[in-house]
Design a protein around this motif. Structure first.
Motif, PDB file in Angstrom:
ATOM      1  N   SER A   1       0.845  -1.185   0.000  1.00 34.01           N
ATOM      2  CA  SER A   1       0.000   0.000   0.000  1.00 34.01           C
ATOM      3  C   SER A   1       0.886   1.242   0.000  1.00 34.01           C
ATOM      4  N   PRO A   2       0.644   2.219  -0.895  1.00 34.99           N
ATOM      5  CA  PRO A   2       1.553   3.366  -1.024  1.00 34.99           C
ATOM      6  C   PRO A   2       1.754   4.153   0.261  1.00 34.99           C
ATOM      7  N   GLY A   3       0.733   4.211   1.107  1.00 33.88           N
ATOM      8  CA  GLY A   3       0.858   5.007   2.322  1.00 33.88           C
ATOM      9  C   GLY A   3       1.454   4.275   3.501  1.00 33.88           C
ATOM     10  N   LEU A   4       1.749   2.970   3.359  1.00 36.22           N
ATOM     11  CA  LEU A   4       2.197   2.168   4.481  1.00 36.22           C
ATOM     12  C   LEU A   4       3.539   1.500   4.177  1.00 36.22           C
ATOM     13  N   LYS A   5       4.262   1.212   5.233  1.00 37.68           N
ATOM     14  CA  LYS A   5       5.510   0.451   5.110  1.00 37.68           C
ATOM     15  C   LYS A   5       5.667  -0.416   6.345  1.00 37.68           C
TER      16      LYS A   5
END
Length: 395
Positions: A77-81
């Motif tokens: 997910s682009p907003g998560l790491k």
């Protein structure tokens, strides 16, 4: 002849102020290089626009193919790491307290087995609510990932039972929400936050410029020389004193408009006349407010303190970070007493929301009243102080 009688003292006052600024690099920098550097720094900090790769911890007790798939989806997910697959709650909480992550997803044991048997399973998402700007977007992304995984599992189960995929989708979600984002469809912080913050910085420097320009004459006791340069006329002396600051900040506002509008691709969608008029009136309102502060304060130091007290926290009352309608009554009243709040309202309505000029007439009128009111009061008080040498020379 009358025009010449006003223009010559004004030009003489401007020339005297320019000479003073050239002899004082620090004051000149406060009108030029320092504000520009802070505008660029603010823009650079928020230029990414959208928060990416916000760290979270995964505490996986299932260690199944399904749980590993969930972890991969979270990380993609682009907003998560995903920064850590924790072996225990204590390890996850340690990273949260160290601000190495802002939330933890706990996957219970037996996840895949329970899902295979048709049982409902709850995942725990715990986040650090001290940082709502971080965890708000993280919560949205975690819910999206879990909902996507859950929907995929449900659709696969119905397809295995012989149901057509299209029919399965219709039965699984008979009522859908179609989301439409207005005005800032990318959710960019650059436009929502950086632009208002830059104008908030500008209003601080405008007020500071007016306080410093007039206050130094009072502190140095050089009022007779200042008035003599303007043929003893206070109004041209004041206007000439503030003209350089006005020109400098108008130029800076133009550069800000070019940066955000042309370079960064956020053109003014509404009335350009409203933006131009509002910016000019914002500058004149705070020049008048600075004049008011220095005219009524007993010393330059006190005037600078009042300036800091009024302007430094002003952005917090504009409603950009916390809704002003949810503030206590006294806070809302204070917000209405600040020109910046009215300008920010105009800016939000006009720049991206595309409001026509008539929607901004109220804010323009209020900004004009601030200019005239503070300007008149400051002028009347200063007209008395220039006749009172005992009130000069205060630090």
């Amino acid at each position: 002849m009358a025009r010449h009688a006003v223009a010559r003292p004004f030009r003489a006052s401007v020339a005297r102020e320019w000479t003073r600024l050239r002899a004082d690099p620090w004051d000149l920098a406060m009108l030029t290089a320092i504000p520009l550097a802070l505008y660029l720094l603010t823009w650079w900090i928020l230029s990414a626009g959208v928060a990416r790769d916000l760290p979270l911890v995964v505490y996986d007790l299932d260690h199944s193919a399904m749980s590993r798939s969930l972890v991969r989806m979270l990380d993609q997910s682009p907003g998560l790491k995903v920064v850590l697959a924790a072996s225990g709650e204590s390890e996850a909480m340690r990273l949260i307290r160290e601000r190495g992550a802002y939330g933890v997803v706990s996957i219970p044991a037996g996840l895949q087995a329970d899902v295979s048997l048709g049982r409902a399973v709850k995942l725990q998402w715990a986040y650090n609510a001290q940082f709502p700007s971080y965890t708000g977007s993280m919560t949205r992304d975690v819910r999206t990932v879990v909902a996507t995984l859950s929907a995929g599992i449900e659709l696969q189960g119905r397809a295995k039972r012989g149901m057509a995929l299209q029919q399965a989708r219709a039965q699984f979600e008979p009522i859908r929400t179609r989301t439409a984002t207005l005005f800032n469809d990318s959710g960019s912080y650059e436009m929502a936050l950086a632009l208002p913050v830059v104008f908030s910085l500008l209003h601080i420097f405008v007020t500071l410029g007016a306080v410093t320009a007039v206050g130094r004459e009072l502190r140095a006791g050089s009022v007779p020389a200042w008035l003599a340069a303007a043929d003893g006329k206070l109004a041209p002396a004041i206007l000439g004193k503030l003209a350089i600051a006005f020109a400098a900040f108008v130029l800076q506002a133009m550069l800000v408009a070019i940066l955000f509008g042309a370079v960064r691709g956020w053109p003014v969608m509404g009335s350009a006349v409203a933006i131009i008029a509002g910016t000019l009136l914002l500058i004149t309102a705070y020049l008048a407010m600075g004049l008011f502060f220095v005219a009524f304060a007993p010393s330059l130091r006190t005037a600078l303190s009042v300036c800091a007290f009024v302007t430094a926290p002003a952005f917090a009352f504009t409603g950009q970070g916390f809704p002003s309608m949810s503030m206590p009554f006294a806070a809302r009243l204070w917000a209405e007493a600040l020109p910046l709040s009215h300008f920010t309202h105009l800016l939000n309505n006009t720049w991206l929301a595309g409001a026509p000029l008539r929607y901004s007439m109220g804010q323009l009128g209020v900004l004009l009243l601030f200019t005239l009111g503070f300007g008149a009061l400051g002028y009347l008080r200063l007209a008395r102080r220039v006749q009172q040498p005992e009130s000069w020379g205060q630090t």
